[in-house]
Design an enzyme around this catalytic site. Structure first.
Site, PDB file in Angstrom:
ATOM      1  N   ASP A  47      70.501  35.810  45.825  1.00 46.30           N
ATOM      2  CA  ASP A  47      70.122  34.567  46.515  1.00 46.30           C
ATOM      3  C   ASP A  47      69.742  34.877  47.954  1.00 46.30           C
ATOM      4  O   ASP A  47      70.469  35.574  48.679  1.00 46.30           O
ATOM      5  CB  ASP A  47      71.277  33.567  46.505  1.00 46.30           C
ATOM      6  CG  ASP A  47      70.950  32.336  47.337  1.00 46.30           C
ATOM      7  OD1 ASP A  47      70.187  31.483  46.840  1.00 46.30           O
ATOM      8  OD2 ASP A  47      71.432  32.239  48.477  1.00 46.30           O
ATOM      9  N   TYR A  52      67.274  32.713  56.573  1.00 49.53           N
ATOM     10  CA  TYR A  52      68.189  33.788  56.916  1.00 49.53           C
ATOM     11  C   TYR A  52      67.473  34.887  57.709  1.00 49.53           C
ATOM     12  O   TYR A  52      66.652  35.625  57.178  1.00 49.53           O
ATOM     13  CB  TYR A  52      68.815  34.403  55.667  1.00 49.53           C
ATOM     14  CG  TYR A  52      69.535  33.436  54.753  1.00 49.53           C
ATOM     15  CD1 TYR A  52      70.002  32.204  55.224  1.00 49.53           C
ATOM     16  CD2 TYR A  52      69.768  33.748  53.420  1.00 49.53           C
ATOM     17  CE1 TYR A  52      70.664  31.322  54.389  1.00 49.53           C
ATOM     18  CE2 TYR A  52      70.441  32.876  52.580  1.00 49.53           C
ATOM     19  CZ  TYR A  52      70.878  31.658  53.064  1.00 49.53           C
ATOM     20  OH  TYR A  52      71.533  30.783  52.235  1.00 49.53           O
ATOM     21  N   LYS A  78      64.806  29.399  48.959  1.00 46.44           N
ATOM     22  CA  LYS A  78      64.943  28.027  49.421  1.00 46.44           C
ATOM     23  C   LYS A  78      63.679  27.514  50.113  1.00 46.44           C
ATOM     24  O   LYS A  78      62.870  28.301  50.599  1.00 46.44           O
ATOM     25  CB  LYS A  78      66.153  27.924  50.356  1.00 46.44           C
ATOM     26  CG  LYS A  78      67.420  28.455  49.664  1.00 46.44           C
ATOM     27  CD  LYS A  78      68.632  28.465  50.541  1.00 46.44           C
ATOM     28  CE  LYS A  78      69.831  29.025  49.791  1.00 46.44           C
ATOM     29  NZ  LYS A  78      69.747  30.484  49.575  1.00 46.44           N
TER      30      LYS A  78
END
Length: 329
Positions: A47, A52, A78
């Site tokens: 993930d 990030y 995401k």
């Protein structure tokens, strides 16, 4: 709702927050070593997110996973922010210790979701992504614009992701948030398959999730993946809680009491925390991050360690685990 694409072998994954330099600067080489350790230990569920490290984590995961057979792993990322390159001096302050030079903005419209997905594929160097999470659409991230962005997502992100799933472009989608209410709101107005719930269901803090989140997702047939189940390192002894330096009142004492019980049964709080989450029927997987290969090794050991039933019984008797919470058999 469709059956979860996460099978038993995907119950333990690797999250990309630490690799995105959330807690310390991590070199490309060290990031590769962490990913290689996960692969060598049999982890096939990964993930990440463009958030990030301001796209750094996605690039690192992609560079590693490009060398692996695509059908051999599950990958989630995401959507919800768009990124624009800027000079290093103009990078906004964030939680990342060593981010790339990008600015960002929240955008949950259909066009933004399609653009975000395309850019993620380019960064990852892959042709497909299995699971897409609508990221950080919660009050802790967007503040008083929550209602505005939720309505934007209802008209945009939710509809386009369902369409992409039905067309086979992605396999599943859902929310990826640090709060409970956005998942409940999404379930009421759309048809998500799987949601990433971070910080809301941990060994130390799970009462609200037991009462509100788990019954709702089980009724809707939505599966959960657990993020930050160690409360971003607090359970492991770090002086931070849910990505912040403020420790909730009484939480250190609760952790210490639980740790004493764990020691009595020759286990650790980290090992117990991982197994506690996976004991809940609603959770299909847990995706702890890692700042070094040894942490990945410990997560795998925690997954496999037999913990005596008496341990869980004592925690419940001491009122340290909510009476409604499931515990490992």
């Amino acid at each position: 709702m469709s059956q979860s694409i996460l099978q038993k072998q995907h119950a333990l994954g690797l999250g990309g927050v630490a690799i995105g330099t959330a807690f310390e600067k991590i070199s490309d080489e060290k990031a590769h070593d962490i990913l290689q350790a996960a692969w060598d230990l049999g982890i096939r569920h990964f993930d990440t997110s463009p958030w990030y490290g301001l796209t750094k984590s996605e690039r690192r995961f992609g560079e590693f996973l490009q060398t692996k057979p695509r059908e051999s792993f599950i990958l989630s990322t995401k959507v919800g922010r768009l990124f624009t390159p800027v000079p290093e001096a103009e990078v906004p302050p964030t939680m990342w210790k060593d981010p790339l030079s990008f600015d960002y903005r929240h955008d949950y419209t259909a066009d933004a979701i399609k653009r975000s997905l395309e850019e993620s594929l380019n960064r990852l160097g892959l042709d497909t992504i299995d699971i897409i999470y609508v990221h950080d659409l919660s009050e802790d991230q967007v503040g008083d614009r929550y209602d505005f962005f939720m309505e934007q997502a209802r008209k945009g992100a939710f509809k386009v992701l369902s369409q992409l799933r039905d067309e086979g472009v992605i396999q599943a989608w859902g929310m990826g948030v640090n709060k409970i209410q956005p998942i409940l709101d999404c379930i009421e107005s759309a048809d998500p398959d799987i949601c990433l719930s971070a910080t809301q269901y941990s060994l130390l803090d799970h009462e609200d999730a037991c009462d509100r989140l788990l019954p709702a997702v089980e009724k809707a047939g939505v599966h959960l993946v657990s993020g930050a189940a160690y409360n971003s390192g607090f359970i492991a002894g770090r002086n931070r809680y849910n990505y912040k330096n403020v420790i909730p009142k009484g939480m250190t004492e609760k952790r210490d009491r639980m740790a004493a019980v764990a020691k009595k049964y020759d286990t650790t709080l980290v090992h117990a925390a991982l197994q506690f989450v996976l004991a809940a029927d609603a959770f299909a997987a847990i995706i702890p991050g890692a700042s070094r290969p040894s942490q990945v090794e410990d997560n795998v050991a925690a997954w496999k360690e037999p913990i005596p039933a008496e341990f869980w019984k004592e925690l419940k008797q001491e009122g340290l685990i909510y009476e409604k919470a499931q515990v490992p058999a």
